[in-house]
Scaffold this active site. Structure first.
Site, PDB file in Angstrom:
ATOM      1  N   ASP A 136       5.622   3.844  -0.305  1.00 21.56           N
ATOM      2  CA  ASP A 136       5.641   4.383   1.048  1.00 21.56           C
ATOM      3  C   ASP A 136       4.393   5.241   1.288  1.00 21.56           C
ATOM      4  O   ASP A 136       4.118   6.180   0.545  1.00 21.56           O
ATOM      5  CB  ASP A 136       6.907   5.224   1.217  1.00 21.56           C
ATOM      6  CG  ASP A 136       7.189   5.607   2.658  1.00 21.56           C
ATOM      7  OD1 ASP A 136       7.461   4.705   3.463  1.00 21.56           O
ATOM      8  OD2 ASP A 136       7.132   6.819   2.953  1.00 21.56           O
ATOM      9  N   GLU A 146       2.312   0.119   1.369  1.00 21.10           N
ATOM     10  CA  GLU A 146       2.707   0.228   2.776  1.00 21.10           C
ATOM     11  C   GLU A 146       1.752   1.222   3.442  1.00 21.10           C
ATOM     12  O   GLU A 146       2.087   2.367   3.692  1.00 21.10           O
ATOM     13  CB  GLU A 146       4.161   0.698   2.891  1.00 21.10           C
ATOM     14  CG  GLU A 146       4.713   0.639   4.304  1.00 21.10           C
ATOM     15  CD  GLU A 146       4.980   2.006   4.928  1.00 21.10           C
ATOM     16  OE1 GLU A 146       5.484   2.051   6.065  1.00 21.10           O
ATOM     17  OE2 GLU A 146       4.666   3.034   4.294  1.00 21.10           O
TER      18      GLU A 146
END
Length: 657
Positions: free
Chosen positions: A382, A411
């Site tokens: 993330d 990401e």
């Protein structure tokens, strides 16, 4: 030679490939004078032995740009180089091809050709069909020395026989020049090509207790009950959002409201509570025994398990108390929470890497080792672009040494330079801007971009939606939009993924935001999968994954070719694998035509560049639509009509040798 590629900063960042991937080695090659020259790309195994030498071909005539397509066959730290040389055979062929037909110095040219072949035949080190090769060369010498035959006939006989092929296989290399050896990291095929399925395990099996009226969380055991459905659609990886304990301080409520109501589960990205941190499991999901069961069941079904790695903390995380130096503090002494103005995430503390980088890196490495020991083989990371690049470079290098099969998906929806550099630092795959590329022009440009030079480091992963992303195209396009974007994602990149609920066409946004209303990040969202039958999207997903597995051309990245259409709502692209690069020895060609208008039937002409695919241009081709099973006769120019309510695309495979 100069400008050898793929090379980044003189080899500081290794170029990347996977086992069986076809990738180009390029260089600018030239020499003084008018003599012929040639070059080869040399691929060297981790043990230092040569794996292959591939003759480079000129591309972009007149620019001295050369290219060879190569493949590695095992995982490891390889190297490659380019070797160039002056080519006396090529020089003689060029000169003799001009002089002998013109009657200039014909006897001399034949004698000089014989000298070149004598040199070639007399060399040491020719590989074992060398006896046959030497016999061919000596026969060529006799042909050139036969004064009873006219020089033009001697030259023609020599060039039409086996001698030229032998001289390509065993070239004379004068004035040889070698580039440096450049690093090439070869990884397992799933690093390049795979299908991901994202799920929130707590939603699977979640229900309202009829006695209390309160929500009861799904567990890792109930989540495992969905694995046969996911595997049945042909996915390779099931990706779990964070499974760690969730904090209660500043816990968010439904739709990201600032105050949680009783029973609201909070965001799984607000990691940490008195029950533990990144190395623990949210008690409502179960235990490590339950997690191990989930992983084992996934493996039984041919699935690998990926876990979300979100390097951030709830205010209740044990690190906040035990390691306050790992967080940034404001002037008033409070810890700074996460912000992405105008968004505020009071329930999340970002990590601060400057005060104790070694200690923080060591702890995160320990956490990763915990999950790897429990069978996790991939991590979706993330927001990695908010952490220091040296941190990633060191951490991922160490992990690669100890766990070379473990994959990391970045990401990082950020600027292109950062996305590419993260890939160079060791991330195996990257989320992309695909979700926002919707027009024909945007798609043609983007598919070309991700398959070009940056593909030596950044492998794209195409996702039509995620738990954070629901673009206007998906909000307003209905079932057609979900079908269109699935086809584009699955066939536009070797790696693609969907977020659970895609099968149910979940497309209602939170007002003013590009994300779903009643977002699963903040609440339980059990689903009735039988409802998906009326949309047909689950069947489409399964068929697309079947097609991907059946056709090796679709598991390559750098082989995309865009084809023109005369309707801006029709997109056409192909992927091609030549026979010499295919494990079966057969050519593999897949041509995809998509109607990107999710509402209306579109028709028009598609113009195929068949020559670029190694296909004949002077006769028809038998093609099979892999979505319908229908057979068609296609040519260079083909009329198509695609109706979104029945089929939004043709996926044509070519029956050709």
């Amino acid at each position: 030679m100069v400008d050898v590629q793929p090379v980044s900063e003189a080899g500081r960042f290794p170029a990347k490939s996977t086992v069986g991937e076809v990738f180009p080695v390029r260089a600018t090659v030239f020499r003084e004078g008018h003599d012929a020259y040639a070059a080869e790309a040399v691929l060297v195994r981790p043990d230092g032995t040569e794996a292959s030498r591939v003759r480079m071909q000129e591309v972009g005539i007149g620019l001295d740009h050369y290219e060879a397509m190569v493949q590695a066959d095992t995982v490891g730290e390889w190297t490659f180089r380019v070797e160039s040389w002056s080519d006396p055979w090529g020089t003689w062929v060029h000169d003799a091809g001009i002089k002998i037909p013109a009657g200039i110095d014909t006897a001399l040219m034949c004698a000089e050709g014989a000298v070149v072949l004598e040199r070639a035949a007399g060399r040491r080190g020719m590989d074992p069909p060398d006896r046959d090769a030497r016999a061919v060369l000596r026969a060529g010498i006799r042909t050139l020395a036969d004064d009873d035959v006219a020089p033009t006939d001697r030259f023609r006989a020599l060039m039409s026989g086996p001698v030229p092929a032998v001289m390509v296989r065993y070239p004379l290399r004068d004035r040889r020049t070698l580039s440096p050896d450049y690093p090439l990291r070869v990884e397992r095929p799933l690093a390049l090509a795979g299908a991901w399925y994202e799920m929130f395990p707590r939603s699977a099996g979640a229900h309202v207790d009829p006695k209390t009226g309160q929500w009861v969380s799904g567990t890792l055991r109930t989540a495992a009950e969905e694995l046969p459905r996911i595997a049945g659609m042909g996915f390779d990886i099931v990706y779990l959002t964070p499974v760690h304990p969730i904090g209660t301080t500043f816990r968010k409520g439904r739709n990201n409201t600032l105050e949680a109501k009783p029973g609201d589960p909070g965001s799984p990205y607000a990691i940490g509570s008195p029950d533990g941190g990144h190395d623990a499991i949210e008690p409502s999901l179960g235990t490590f025994e339950d997690f191990d069961y989930f992983v084992a069941r996934a493996r039984e079904l041919g699935l690998e398990v990926a876990l979300d790695l979100a390097l951030q903390c709830s205010p209740d995380h044990p690190w906040v108390k035990d390691h306050p130096q790992w967080f940034a503090h404001r002037a008033d002494g409070t810890i700074a929470y996460a912000e992405n103005p105008p968004k505020k995430y009071q329930d999340i503390y970002p990590l601060y890497f400057d005060a104790d980088p070694k200690g923080l890196r060591s702890e995160i490495r320990r956490v990763l080792d915990v999950w790897i020991s429990h069978g996790v083989t991939a991590f979706r990371v993330d927001n990695p672009h908010t952490k220091p690049l040296p941190f990633w470079q060191k951490l991922l290098a160490d992990l690669h040494t100890d766990h070379p099969d473990v994959l990391f998906l970045s990401e990082a929806f950020t600027r292109p330079a950062m996305m590419l550099t993260l890939a160079k630092c060791g991330f195996h795959q990257s989320y992309t801007y695909f979700s926002w590329r919707n027009t024909k022009h945007e798609l043609y440009e983007y598919l070309t971009t991700v398959g070009s030079d940056q593909a030596a480091w950044m492998r794209p992963s195409f996702w039509p939606t995620t738990h954070d992303i629901l673009t206007p195209y998906m909000q307003h396009g209905g079932v057609g939009a979900f079908a269109v974007r699935a086809v584009l994602a699955a066939l536009g990149a070797p790696t693609w993924g969907i977020y659970s609920g895609y099968e149910l066409v979940e497309n209602v946004p939170r007002p003013g935001f590009e994300e779903q209303i009643d977002n699963e990040k903040y609440e339980f969202r059990p689903r009735d999968w039988s409802e998906g039958d009326k949309f047909g999207i689950a069947l489409l997903l399964g068929r697309l994954n079947q097609i991907r597995r059946a056709h090796p051309a679709l598991r390559q990245l750098r082989n995309v070719r865009m084809h023109s259409t005369d309707n801006d709502h029709l997109v056409c692209f192909s992927r091609h694998l030549a026979p010499e690069h295919s494990a079966t020895g057969m050519r593999d060609v897949v041509i995809t035509v998509v109607n990107i208008d999710p509402w209306n039937t579109q028709e028009g002409w598609v113009h195929l560049d068949l020559q670029s695919l190694g296909l004949p241009v002077d006769r028809g081709l038998t093609v099979i639509d892999e979505l319908t099973g229908d057979s068609h006769e296609w040519w260079t120019d083909n009329f198509v009509r695609l109706a979104p309510e029945s089929t939004c695309a043709h996926v044509m495979t070519v029956s050709a040798p």
